[in-house]
Write a protein that holds these residues in place. Sequence first.
Motif, mmCIF file in Angstrom:
data_model
loop_
_atom_site.group_PDB
_atom_site.id
_atom_site.type_symbol
_atom_site.label_atom_id
_atom_site.label_comp_id
_atom_site.label_asym_id
_atom_site.label_seq_id
_atom_site.Cartn_x
_atom_site.Cartn_y
_atom_site.Cartn_z
ATOM 1 N N HIS A 120 49.014 -10.434 32.389
ATOM 2 C CA HIS A 120 48.987 -9.586 31.315
ATOM 3 C C HIS A 120 50.699 -9.198 31.026
ATOM 4 C CE1 HIS A 120 45.019 -8.961 30.859
ATOM 5 N NE2 HIS A 120 44.652 -9.154 32.144
ATOM 6 N N LYS A 121 51.531 -9.589 31.997
ATOM 7 C CA LYS A 121 52.845 -9.293 31.991
ATOM 8 C C LYS A 121 53.549 -9.611 30.634
ATOM 9 C CE LYS A 121 57.376 -9.476 34.310
ATOM 10 N NZ LYS A 121 58.030 -8.956 33.182
ATOM 11 N N ILE A 134 50.135 -1.553 33.367
ATOM 12 C CA ILE A 134 49.745 -2.468 32.545
ATOM 13 C C ILE A 134 48.219 -2.369 32.133
ATOM 14 C CG2 ILE A 134 49.154 -4.960 32.221
ATOM 15 C CD1 ILE A 134 51.342 -5.516 34.044
ATOM 16 N N ASP A 186 48.452 0.855 29.520
ATOM 17 C CA ASP A 186 49.204 0.376 28.297
ATOM 18 C C ASP A 186 48.482 -0.590 27.337
ATOM 19 O OD1 ASP A 186 51.127 2.266 29.061
ATOM 20 O OD2 ASP A 186 52.546 0.870 29.640
ATOM 21 N N ILE A 236 48.894 -9.291 37.224
ATOM 22 C CA ILE A 236 49.957 -8.676 36.588
ATOM 23 C C ILE A 236 50.689 -9.792 35.951
ATOM 24 C CG2 ILE A 236 52.491 -8.468 37.348
ATOM 25 C CD1 ILE A 236 51.519 -6.665 39.559
ATOM 26 N N HIS A 258 52.411 -7.182 27.931
ATOM 27 C CA HIS A 258 52.858 -5.884 28.270
ATOM 28 C C HIS A 258 54.112 -5.768 27.860
ATOM 29 C CE1 HIS A 258 54.097 -2.333 31.021
ATOM 30 N NE2 HIS A 258 53.260 -1.933 30.378
ATOM 31 N N ASP A 259 54.821 -6.819 28.283
ATOM 32 C CA ASP A 259 56.537 -6.983 27.634
ATOM 33 C C ASP A 259 56.653 -6.738 26.319
ATOM 34 O OD1 ASP A 259 57.280 -7.163 30.522
ATOM 35 O OD2 ASP A 259 57.642 -9.330 30.253
ATOM 36 N N TYR A 267 52.203 -0.967 39.158
ATOM 37 C CA TYR A 267 52.642 -1.835 37.957
ATOM 38 C C TYR A 267 51.455 -2.378 37.078
ATOM 39 C CZ TYR A 267 55.044 -5.220 34.850
ATOM 40 O OH TYR A 267 55.559 -5.932 33.966
#
Length: 117
Positions: free
Chosen positions: A97-98, A71, A74, A94, A101-102, A67
């Motif tokens: 940056h989530k 991230i 992407d 995570i 990324h979402d 994951y």
Amino acid sequence: MDDIIFSVGAVTFKYSLTAEQKKFLRLTQETTVDLNQWPVFADHITDTIHAAIPDELKLPTEKQLKYAQTISKDLKVKLPKDYDESALACLSFIADHKPAHDRVLAVFNGIKGKLLG
């Protein structure tokens, strides 16, 4: 005997016998039990040892690593140096940056839906 207590490294396991087990125990003969014959026991030992490791010393799971790499790819952001050696570092990356990324995934899925729909 009311409790079964044993230690493995820095982890101490304790089990309190039930009243029924205590009654049965008085009737037993000397017996040796090979705990290697109980796969579930081995699984519980492993889980308990894992739980006793401080978060800063735990290794990230394969899922967490993948994951974080997704991230990074992407969003075109660099992975932290120790992300693959520290679950704390990986999870911190995570968490940081989530949200971005979402948002990227939402835009991508919206565009893909319009193109295919």
